[in-house]
Write an enzyme that holds these catalytic residues in place. Structure first.
Site, PDB file in Angstrom:
ATOM      1  N   LYS A 110     -22.322  14.933  27.027  1.00 32.89           N
ATOM      2  CA  LYS A 110     -21.793  16.145  27.695  1.00 32.89           C
ATOM      3  C   LYS A 110     -20.352  15.896  28.148  1.00 32.89           C
ATOM      4  CE  LYS A 110     -26.510  17.470  28.725  1.00 32.89           C
ATOM      5  NZ  LYS A 110     -27.459  18.160  29.578  1.00 32.89           N
ATOM      6  N   GLY A 137     -31.924  18.051  32.700  1.00 37.95           N
ATOM      7  CA  GLY A 137     -31.209  17.557  33.875  1.00 37.95           C
ATOM      8  C   GLY A 137     -31.932  17.790  35.184  1.00 37.95           C
ATOM      9  N   HIS A 189     -26.547  24.287  22.101  1.00 38.09           N
ATOM     10  CA  HIS A 189     -27.145  23.697  23.301  1.00 38.09           C
ATOM     11  C   HIS A 189     -27.303  24.781  24.364  1.00 38.09           C
ATOM     12  CE1 HIS A 189     -27.636  21.300  26.912  1.00 38.09           C
ATOM     13  NE2 HIS A 189     -28.018  20.322  26.130  1.00 38.09           N
ATOM     14  N   SER A 208     -34.889  15.636  30.226  1.00 33.25           N
ATOM     15  CA  SER A 208     -35.354  14.576  31.128  1.00 33.25           C
ATOM     16  C   SER A 208     -36.187  13.500  30.429  1.00 33.25           C
ATOM     17  CB  SER A 208     -36.098  15.178  32.326  1.00 33.25           C
ATOM     18  OG  SER A 208     -35.222  16.014  33.070  1.00 33.25           O
ATOM     19  N   GLU A 221     -35.498  21.957  23.503  1.00 35.74           N
ATOM     20  CA  GLU A 221     -35.099  21.561  24.848  1.00 35.74           C
ATOM     21  C   GLU A 221     -35.435  22.690  25.824  1.00 35.74           C
ATOM     22  OE1 GLU A 221     -31.864  18.323  24.769  1.00 35.74           O
ATOM     23  OE2 GLU A 221     -30.863  20.252  24.691  1.00 35.74           O
ATOM     24  N   ASN A 278     -26.458  12.713  24.143  1.00 35.68           N
ATOM     25  CA  ASN A 278     -25.510  13.805  24.396  1.00 35.68           C
ATOM     26  C   ASN A 278     -24.803  13.486  25.716  1.00 35.68           C
ATOM     27  OD1 ASN A 278     -24.207  16.203  24.910  1.00 35.68           O
ATOM     28  ND2 ASN A 278     -26.091  17.413  25.223  1.00 35.68           N
ATOM     29  N   GLU A 338     -26.661  24.823  27.374  1.00 37.56           N
ATOM     30  CA  GLU A 338     -25.485  24.984  28.249  1.00 37.56           C
ATOM     31  C   GLU A 338     -24.423  25.834  27.561  1.00 37.56           C
ATOM     32  OE1 GLU A 338     -25.014  20.789  29.001  1.00 37.56           O
ATOM     33  OE2 GLU A 338     -26.901  20.829  30.116  1.00 37.56           O
TER      34      GLU A 338
HETATM   35  P1  PGA Z   1     -31.215  15.565  30.059  1.00 36.60           P
HETATM   36  O1  PGA Z   1     -30.366  16.478  29.021  1.00 36.60           O
HETATM   37  O2  PGA Z   1     -31.767  14.410  29.256  1.00 36.60           O
HETATM   38  O3  PGA Z   1     -30.202  15.131  31.082  1.00 36.60           O
HETATM   39  O4  PGA Z   1     -32.272  16.422  30.619  1.00 36.60           O
HETATM   40  C1  PGA Z   1     -30.815  16.710  27.718  1.00 36.60           C
HETATM   41  C2  PGA Z   1     -29.828  17.612  27.015  1.00 36.60           C
HETATM   42  O5  PGA Z   1     -29.286  18.526  27.643  1.00 36.60           O
HETATM   43  O6  PGA Z   1     -29.562  17.444  25.802  1.00 36.60           O
END
Ligand code: PGA
Length: 255
Positions: free
Chosen positions: A16, A177, A100, A217, A171, A14, A102
């Site tokens: 983003k 992140g 997601h 992560s 997640e 992803n 976000e």
């Molecule tokens: P990350 O993000 O691997 O940077 O933690 C995962 C995601 O948001 O899909």
């Protein structure tokens, strides 16, 4: 439920809101160089909308597949700034990430909205990757199970026989992140819960065949332990997907 694992691992990157066109092409080319012949897991690249066409051309007819990061639930109309499922199909997308955290947190996407999008994606023959996960506050308040159960039930309600085509991504919001990964045991517990909720929405066989990714992560150093858990069928990778080396190493940890 921790039945025998017979599901093909699926790793999605992803990207983003990262990678302008030239950067996206460069990253996709590097990944293709290493994974064009890789068939042990399904690999999906999810660049921003603006790079979908170019990345699709780079990966061409390799086994690497294209995914989008969002879409609207209507097929067309006056929805300024939105993108429909058919538009994604036009660009040879196979997958679309929906719900997601976000999108849920910054754009107020509710389970009802996610459910509409899931139905529209399936109707257009896209495979939705549906994200669920608790916040730190919810985990500390012992609400993980209730929150994840509610998100899965509501986001995936009314799909009938189509449910089996969905990929779920667990997640935990506190792991996205942040560099804080859920332990394999913490993740496995929630994945097993999700599979039992899927069984209650469909049946044991359907739930047993569905893939549930972990995200938050994931790195080359923790990927194998996570993917080795009985109910973890791959990963949704954010930060570590922005660099070919780390993404490829994560993919290769999946066997
Ligand atoms: P990350 O993000 O691997 O940077 O933690 C995962 C995601 O948001 O899909």
């Amino acid at each position: 439920m921790t039945a025998m694992k017979y599901r093909k691992t699926i790793i999605a990157g992803n990207w983003k809101m990262n990678k302008a066109l030239a950067e996206a092409e460069a990253l996709a080319s590097e990944i293709k160089r290493e994974l064009a012949e890789f068939r042990e897991a399904d690999v999906v690249l999810c660049p921003p909308f603006t790079a979908l066409k170019a990345v699709g051309e780079v990966i061409g007819d390799t086994p690497i597949k294209l995914g989008a990061q969002n879409m609207h639930w209507e097929s067309d109309g006056a929805y300024t700034g939105e993108i429909s499922a058919a538009m994604l199909r036009d660009l040879y997308c196979h997958y679309v990430i929906l719900g997601h955290s976000e999108r849920r947190a910054y754009f107020r996407e509710t389970d009802t909205i996610v459910n509409r999008k899931v139905k529209a994606a399936l109707a257009a023959n896209l495979v939705p990757i549906v994200c669920v996960g608790e916040t730190l506050e919810e985990r500390e308040g012992d609400e993980t199970e209730a929150v994840v159960r509610r998100q899965v039930e509501r986001s995936l309600q009314g799909l009938g026989g189509e449910l089996g085509r969905v990929v779920v991504a667990y997640e935990p919001v506190w792991a996205i992140g942040t560099g804080k990964t859920a332990t394999p045991e913490q993740a496995q517990d929630v994945h097993a819960l999700i599979r039992s909720v899927l069984a209650s929405l469909a049946d044991d066989d359907t739930a047993g065949a569905m893939r549930i990714q972990y995200g938050g992560s994931v790195k080359p150093t923790n990927a194998a332990d996570l993917f080795g858990q009985p109910d973890i069928d791959g990963g949704l990778i954010g930060g570590a997907a922005l660099e070919a080396r780390s993404f490829v190493d994560i993919v290769k940890a999946a066997k």
